[in-house]
Design a protein around this motif. Structure first.
Motif, PDB file in Angstrom:
ATOM      1  N   GLY A 615       0.818  -1.205   0.000  1.00  0.00           N
ATOM      2  CA  GLY A 615       0.000   0.000   0.000  1.00  0.00           C
ATOM      3  C   GLY A 615       0.853   1.257   0.000  1.00  0.00           C
ATOM      4  O   GLY A 615       2.033   1.238   0.348  1.00  0.00           O
ATOM      5  N   SER A 616       0.251   2.374  -0.365  1.00  0.00           N
ATOM      6  CA  SER A 616       0.956   3.653  -0.394  1.00  0.00           C
ATOM      7  C   SER A 616      -0.070   4.776  -0.460  1.00  0.00           C
ATOM      8  O   SER A 616      -1.256   4.537  -0.687  1.00  0.00           O
ATOM      9  N   VAL A 617       0.395   5.999  -0.275  1.00  0.00           N
ATOM     10  CA  VAL A 617      -0.509   7.144  -0.413  1.00  0.00           C
ATOM     11  C   VAL A 617      -0.954   7.295  -1.864  1.00  0.00           C
ATOM     12  O   VAL A 617      -2.115   7.571  -2.148  1.00  0.00           O
ATOM     13  N   PHE A 618      -0.026   7.076  -2.799  1.00  0.00           N
ATOM     14  CA  PHE A 618      -0.366   7.126  -4.224  1.00  0.00           C
ATOM     15  C   PHE A 618       0.306   5.955  -4.928  1.00  0.00           C
ATOM     16  O   PHE A 618       1.469   5.641  -4.667  1.00  0.00           O
ATOM     17  N   LYS A 619      -0.425   5.325  -5.844  1.00  0.00           N
ATOM     18  CA  LYS A 619       0.154   4.263  -6.660  1.00  0.00           C
ATOM     19  C   LYS A 619      -0.128   4.513  -8.135  1.00  0.00           C
ATOM     20  O   LYS A 619      -1.263   4.771  -8.529  1.00  0.00           O
ATOM     21  N   ALA A 620       0.920   4.385  -8.954  1.00  0.00           N
ATOM     22  CA  ALA A 620       0.780   4.432 -10.407  1.00  0.00           C
ATOM     23  C   ALA A 620       0.867   3.020 -10.950  1.00  0.00           C
ATOM     24  O   ALA A 620       1.834   2.304 -10.676  1.00  0.00           O
ATOM     25  N   TYR A 621      -0.142   2.615 -11.724  1.00  0.00           N
ATOM     26  CA  TYR A 621      -0.147   1.279 -12.304  1.00  0.00           C
ATOM     27  C   TYR A 621       0.697   1.237 -13.580  1.00  0.00           C
ATOM     28  O   TYR A 621       0.925   2.258 -14.242  1.00  0.00           O
ATOM     29  N   VAL A 622       1.133   0.034 -13.927  1.00  0.00           N
ATOM     30  CA  VAL A 622       1.960  -0.174 -15.115  1.00  0.00           C
ATOM     31  C   VAL A 622       1.256   0.363 -16.357  1.00  0.00           C
ATOM     32  O   VAL A 622       0.059   0.149 -16.556  1.00  0.00           O
ATOM     33  N   GLY A 623       1.999   1.066 -17.198  1.00  0.00           N
ATOM     34  CA  GLY A 623       1.448   1.550 -18.463  1.00  0.00           C
ATOM     35  C   GLY A 623       0.600   2.787 -18.351  1.00  0.00           C
ATOM     36  O   GLY A 623      -0.095   3.155 -19.296  1.00  0.00           O
ATOM     37  N   THR A 624       0.634   3.476 -17.197  1.00  0.00           N
ATOM     38  CA  THR A 624      -0.098   4.732 -17.041  1.00  0.00           C
ATOM     39  C   THR A 624       0.888   5.874 -16.932  1.00  0.00           C
ATOM     40  O   THR A 624       2.050   5.688 -16.571  1.00  0.00           O
ATOM     41  N   LYS A 625       0.415   7.078 -17.235  1.00  0.00           N
ATOM     42  CA  LYS A 625       1.312   8.233 -17.174  1.00  0.00           C
ATOM     43  C   LYS A 625       0.540   9.487 -16.803  1.00  0.00           C
ATOM     44  O   LYS A 625      -0.429   9.859 -17.460  1.00  0.00           O
ATOM     45  N   ALA A 626       0.998  10.116 -15.738  1.00  0.00           N
ATOM     46  CA  ALA A 626       0.451  11.415 -15.352  1.00  0.00           C
ATOM     47  C   ALA A 626       1.196  12.506 -16.099  1.00  0.00           C
ATOM     48  O   ALA A 626       2.400  12.393 -16.356  1.00  0.00           O
ATOM     49  N   ASP A 627       0.493  13.563 -16.425  1.00  0.00           N
ATOM     50  CA  ASP A 627       1.180  14.753 -16.899  1.00  0.00           C
ATOM     51  C   ASP A 627       1.850  15.429 -15.704  1.00  0.00           C
ATOM     52  O   ASP A 627       3.045  15.690 -15.718  1.00  0.00           O
ATOM     53  N   THR A 628       1.066  15.695 -14.642  1.00  0.00           N
ATOM     54  CA  THR A 628       1.601  16.333 -13.442  1.00  0.00           C
ATOM     55  C   THR A 628       0.984  15.723 -12.197  1.00  0.00           C
ATOM     56  O   THR A 628      -0.236  15.535 -12.130  1.00  0.00           O
ATOM     57  N   ILE A 629       1.837  15.413 -11.223  1.00  0.00           N
ATOM     58  CA  ILE A 629       1.393  15.100  -9.868  1.00  0.00           C
ATOM     59  C   ILE A 629       1.997  16.174  -8.972  1.00  0.00           C
ATOM     60  O   ILE A 629       3.221  16.294  -8.873  1.00  0.00           O
ATOM     61  N   SER A 630       1.141  16.958  -8.353  1.00  0.00           N
ATOM     62  CA  SER A 630       1.592  18.100  -7.564  1.00  0.00           C
ATOM     63  C   SER A 630       1.095  17.971  -6.127  1.00  0.00           C
ATOM     64  O   SER A 630      -0.108  17.856  -5.894  1.00  0.00           O
ATOM     65  N   ILE A 631       2.031  17.969  -5.178  1.00  0.00           N
ATOM     66  CA  ILE A 631       1.713  17.921  -3.751  1.00  0.00           C
ATOM     67  C   ILE A 631       2.269  19.195  -3.131  1.00  0.00           C
ATOM     68  O   ILE A 631       3.492  19.375  -3.064  1.00  0.00           O
ATOM     69  N   LYS A 632       1.386  20.089  -2.697  1.00  0.00           N
ATOM     70  CA  LYS A 632       1.830  21.370  -2.150  1.00  0.00           C
ATOM     71  C   LYS A 632       1.168  21.636  -0.798  1.00  0.00           C
ATOM     72  O   LYS A 632       0.003  21.306  -0.593  1.00  0.00           O
ATOM     73  N   ASN A 633       1.956  22.237   0.104  1.00  0.00           N
ATOM     74  CA  ASN A 633       1.423  22.705   1.399  1.00  0.00           C
ATOM     75  C   ASN A 633       0.673  21.593   2.129  1.00  0.00           C
ATOM     76  O   ASN A 633      -0.381  21.816   2.722  1.00  0.00           O
ATOM     77  N   THR A 634       1.221  20.399   2.078  1.00  0.00           N
ATOM     78  CA  THR A 634       0.525  19.202   2.538  1.00  0.00           C
ATOM     79  C   THR A 634       1.421  18.391   3.473  1.00  0.00           C
ATOM     80  O   THR A 634       2.642  18.385   3.329  1.00  0.00           O
ATOM     81  N   THR A 635       0.792  17.704   4.416  1.00  0.00           N
ATOM     82  CA  THR A 635       1.508  16.786   5.308  1.00  0.00           C
ATOM     83  C   THR A 635       1.069  15.357   5.025  1.00  0.00           C
ATOM     84  O   THR A 635      -0.132  15.060   4.989  1.00  0.00           O
ATOM     85  N   ILE A 636       2.051  14.484   4.815  1.00  0.00           N
ATOM     86  CA  ILE A 636       1.802  13.054   4.642  1.00  0.00           C
ATOM     87  C   ILE A 636       2.519  12.351   5.789  1.00  0.00           C
ATOM     88  O   ILE A 636       3.745  12.463   5.928  1.00  0.00           O
ATOM     89  N   GLU A 637       1.769  11.631   6.628  1.00  0.00           N
ATOM     90  CA  GLU A 637       2.385  11.096   7.845  1.00  0.00           C
ATOM     91  C   GLU A 637       1.799   9.737   8.222  1.00  0.00           C
ATOM     92  O   GLU A 637       0.717   9.344   7.783  1.00  0.00           O
ATOM     93  N   ASN A 638       2.592   9.034   9.055  1.00  0.00           N
ATOM     94  CA  ASN A 638       2.162   7.771   9.659  1.00  0.00           C
ATOM     95  C   ASN A 638       1.621   6.795   8.614  1.00  0.00           C
ATOM     96  O   ASN A 638       0.519   6.258   8.740  1.00  0.00           O
ATOM     97  N   SER A 639       2.401   6.561   7.588  1.00  0.00           N
ATOM     98  CA  SER A 639       1.979   5.700   6.489  1.00  0.00           C
ATOM     99  C   SER A 639       3.112   4.756   6.091  1.00  0.00           C
ATOM    100  O   SER A 639       4.272   4.960   6.465  1.00  0.00           O
ATOM    101  N   TYR A 640       2.740   3.740   5.326  1.00  0.00           N
ATOM    102  CA  TYR A 640       3.729   2.739   4.896  1.00  0.00           C
ATOM    103  C   TYR A 640       4.635   3.300   3.799  1.00  0.00           C
ATOM    104  O   TYR A 640       5.862   3.223   3.889  1.00  0.00           O
ATOM    105  N   ARG A 641       4.043   3.870   2.757  1.00  0.00           N
ATOM    106  CA  ARG A 641       4.809   4.443   1.646  1.00  0.00           C
ATOM    107  C   ARG A 641       4.160   5.736   1.196  1.00  0.00           C
ATOM    108  O   ARG A 641       2.980   5.959   1.401  1.00  0.00           O
ATOM    109  N   GLY A 642       4.951   6.565   0.530  1.00  0.00           N
ATOM    110  CA  GLY A 642       4.433   7.809  -0.013  1.00  0.00           C
ATOM    111  C   GLY A 642       3.931   7.637  -1.434  1.00  0.00           C
ATOM    112  O   GLY A 642       2.898   7.005  -1.670  1.00  0.00           O
TER     113      GLY A 642
END
Length: 804
Positions: A615-642
């Motif tokens: 598990g993770s906060v975000f996962k990209a599957y095989v063969g997919t592509k984002a133009d932009t992933i933007s994380i701003k002014n945000t806290t990611i905590e107490n998790s297995y993966r980012g």
């Protein structure tokens, strides 16, 4: 016997005939009541004629039995002038019924199907026909509702010369069902239909034709799909989804349709003489192969720009002991005499991953002609393909090819009906003759004595009839997309259970969902198929989580599908549960390559600790592509993966995002990485502009073990890390490893977190190995004496900005 017959004749001297000797009649009806009365009295040979006009909310049931010589006909007074609207549909049961000439138009139908070849599970139709009709833009108000336009049950039914255009909601346009022995080996015929525009749903369930289901995929259907046109059928990656055995797909024309004819489940399909014209439109594909015993021959594929699972010819990897709904190994398949011109690369062994480990076996790939003027790759191989035998394949291209698979040839082309054909003077034809006469070259199932390289015979005659056939009804419907009701651009959503999911389904594109302070319990995953913004309360008290009492945990909160921009602001996403939610966000499903965007701002994301399958906060599957992933002014905590973008394993230069931006954000108490971002080849071999940009961030107790990594990158062209803090990962040897001339880390502080690892020209500038000296460790506010402040380091503030 003679006497009896004579007596019987003498006794019936009146002018009234026996009931069973009634003469066929034509009955005109002007409403549903008259129609029902006429159906009750219908006998073989009768015609029930619906008067011209609009029939609103007309749900018709026909349960009659005609004969082969005298079918019962249900038809329009004038073709195309009986228009069904609203909740209108026709259900057939019985035998030898012909339905013709109707137009189902712009109906906001909530019926499960517009035309059904059954009334219920006991009453279904056989030897019936629907012809010369049109269904256009018949969609429910809630486009997430699943409906079909045609459901085929029974046996020996035919759907021909119809127009199906404008299906916008979930659900396959036309389905052949095999649930029950009475529907197996059905010999249905689907021919000469025009399948028109179907926009991309962004999720599964947008097929134009599906024959069978995974559950019944090992059953034989023996359906025939021929001489149809599929234009702009973009509902999903599978234009046609074969999910049963012994079906035939031939002489069909695919025009600018974003997907493939997919042999998804089931065995022994025949795919021949089909034409695929992509006109270089993105995501236009050809034929995707899974399962066993298929023959794919004499198909013509031109200017298909799809790649990955949408390639011109794709042979998939399989799953050991695969359940019916996954991927059976490709075995005993013959692919011969196909022509590919100016297409993207074929993919063999496609989809190889930790699950799909079985490469194709006993596949013959022979006498195929491949040409391009672009020099693009001809073939991409993701796994061992020694189970594929290559014979007599010719390539006319500047592209490099493996001589074990292809023979280079310069072909003399001539235009025949605007299509390029190889002339008889080509040595390639002589070469193919020699191959055919070789005793080692055994392709009996492909009828090798008839066709040579490509879908042409030795006289240059173009074999498929698809380009000259007439599809659709004899009358030409003037189809125009109706104006869709648009929801308010701003939607207020109250706290409660699954209110966000419901709002997303009903919202129009570009809507803003305004959330109040409170807890929003989500019991279902949400799939974003349109641009949506979610805005929480600025007091920071808007919380999205799942109920503790759920029977099984959510796999994710939000899936961002192809072509979608999803923005989420001022929200706390909490994965905590007895079994935590696996992901906060996921990409489109695997091999859905059209770009999407994710923007996260002023959020808190916490407690995504599910390790089951990574598990993770975000996962990209095989063969997919984002133009932009933007994380701003945000806290990611107490998790297995980012952020996990590390599943590309093919070695084909794949990667999952063009740009990743981390700005003024915190990652703390993350067991493994904050970011894992991978491309599968060396960056110097590619001009792709993929970038990871990290600025003014704090990474505290992330990946705290010797072989861990806080920011993990591999073969990413540009990595720029500036003004950031790495602290308290005291067991970690290398927090960041960079390689490449465009990789740089500068003006950063590293404390009790190992040291940098740089190679291949990567640079580090102004790196401080010091205690950050926090005034407030919880908010990461530096003290007045901290070197994080610009006044003390004389360069730039390090860590979070005061404006956060």
């Amino acid at each position: 016997m003679i006497a009896l017959i004579f007596v019987g004749f003498q006794l019936n001297t009146s002018t009234q005939p026996f009931t069973n000797m009634a003469q066929p009649k034509k009955v005109y009806v002007k409403n549903v009541q008259e129609f029902n009365a006429a159906v009750k009295k219908a006998v073989p040979g009768d015609s029930i004629v619906l008067k011209n006009g609009v029939w609103d909310h007309a749900d018709l049931f026909v349960n009659v039995k005609g004969t082969k010589e005298a079918p019962i006909t249900i038809k329009a007074e004038t073709n195309g002038s009986v228009i069904f609207t609203g909740n209108s549909g026709i259900s057939l049961s019985g035998s030898y019924i012909i339905v013709e000439g109707f137009w189902f138009k712009d109906g906001g139908t909530d019926l499960k199907s517009v035309i059904s070849f059954k009334k219920n599970d006991q009453e279904f139709a056989s030897n019936c026909r629907v012809t010369n009709c049109t269904i256009s833009y018949c969609n429910p108000t809630d486009l997430s509702t699943t409906t079909h336009w045609v459901d085929l049950w029974g046996k020996n039914n035919r759907v021909d010369h119809n127009n199906f255009t404008g299906k916008l909601n979930h659900g396959t346009t036309l389905v052949v069902w095999l649930k029950g022995e009475e529907h197996e080996e059905n010999h249905h015929q689907i021919d000469h239909n025009y399948f028109g525009e179907r926009p991309d749903l962004g999720v599964n369930g947008g097929e134009t034709i599906r024959i069978g289901t995974s559950t019944n995929s090992m059953k034989s259907s023996k359906s025939l799909v021929e001489n149809n046109t599929f234009e702009h059928c973009n509902g999903e990656i599978e234009i046609i989804s074969n999910k049963s055995g012994d079906n035939i797909y031939r002489n069909n024309l695919f025009l600018e349709s974003e997907g493939t004819l997919t042999l998804r489940h089931g065995n022994n399909a025949l795919v021949e003489n089909n034409v695929f014209l992509g006109n270089n439109k993105p995501k236009t594909g050809g034929i995707r192969v899974i399962n066993e015993g298929h023959i794919i021959r004499n198909n013509f594929l031109v200017s298909l720009a799809g790649n990955g699972f949408r390639g011109p010819i794709v042979i998939m990897n399989g799953v050991p002991n695969s359940p019916l709904n996954r991927y059976n190994q490709v075995k005993n398949v013959t692919i011969v005499n196909n022509t590919l011109i100016n297409c993207d690369a074929m993919e063999f062994g496609a989809g190889k991953d930790e699950e799909r480990t079985l490469p194709p076996m006993n596949v013959l790939f022979a006498n195929n002609l491949i040409s391009n003027t672009t020099g693009k790759d001809i073939l991409k191989v993701a796994d061992d393909i020694k189970g594929i035998r290559f014979e007599g394949n010719m390539v006319d291209s500047e592209a490099e090819v493996d001589a074990n698979y292809f023979t280079k040839a310069t072909i003399d082309w001539v235009l025949l009906n605007v299509f390029p054909m190889p002339t008889a003077s080509n040595s390639i034809l002589q070469d193919v003759r020699k191959i055919k006469e070789s005793p080692e070259f055994d392709i009996t199932n492909a009828k090798r004595n008839i066709y040579v390289a490509g879908a042409f015979n030795l006289d240059n005659k173009y074999y498929p009839e698809a380009m000259t056939m007439i599809t659709g009804p004899s009358w030409k419907p003037d189809i125009k997309a109706p104006k869709m009701a648009v929801s308010s651009a701003i939607i207020d959503v109250e706290p409660g259970t699954n209110n966000i999911g419901k709002a997303i389904k009903n919202a129009a594109p570009e809507s803003i969902l305004k959330l109040k302070s409170g807890i929003y319990y989500e019991v279902k995953t949400s799939k974003l198929t349109k641009n949506i913004t979610i805005q929480g309360s600025k007091d920071g008290k808007t919380i999205i989580k799942s109920p503790e009492t759920m029977e099984s945990p959510l796999n994710y909160f939000f899936r961002i599908n192809e072509g979608v921009k999803f923005t989420i602001e001022n929200v706390t996403l909490d994965g905590e549960n007895s079994t935590p939610v696996k992901y906060a966000f996921v990409s489109p499903e695997e091999q859905m390559g059209s770009k999407y965007n994710l923007f996260v701002n002023h959020c808190k994301i916490k407690n995504f600790t599910n390790k089951d399958g990574g598990g993770s906060v975000f996962k990209a599957y095989v063969g997919t592509k984002a133009d932009t992933i933007s994380i701003k002014n945000t806290t990611i905590e107490n998790s297995y993966r980012g952020l996990n973008l590390s599943y590309e394993k093919t070695g084909l230069g794949s990667y999952n995002a063009e740009v990743i931006i981390l700005y003024n954000s915190v990652f703390k108490n993350i067991e493994e990485f904050a970011v894992n971002y991978v491309k599968t080849i060396d960056p110097l071999s590619s001009n792709n502009p993929e970038q990871l940009l990290v600025d003014h961030c704090v990474f505290s107790k992330v990946s705290n073990y010797e072989k861990g990594g806080i920011i993990k990158t591999k073969n990413i062209n540009t990595v720029v890390i500036t003004n950031s803090v790495f602290e308290n990962s005291y067991n970690l040897k290398y927090p960041v490893s960079l390689s490449g001339f465009s990789n740089v880390i500068k003006n950063c502080l590293i404390y009790d977190s190992g040291t940098l690892k740089l190679s291949g020209g990567a640079k580090d500038l102004n790196i401080l190995y010091k205690n950050p000296k926090w005034e407030d460790k919880d908010t990461f506010t530096p003290s007045e004496k901290s070197d994080l402040l610009k006044k003390n380091n004389n360069i730039e503030r390090i860590g979070l900005l005061e404006t956060r």
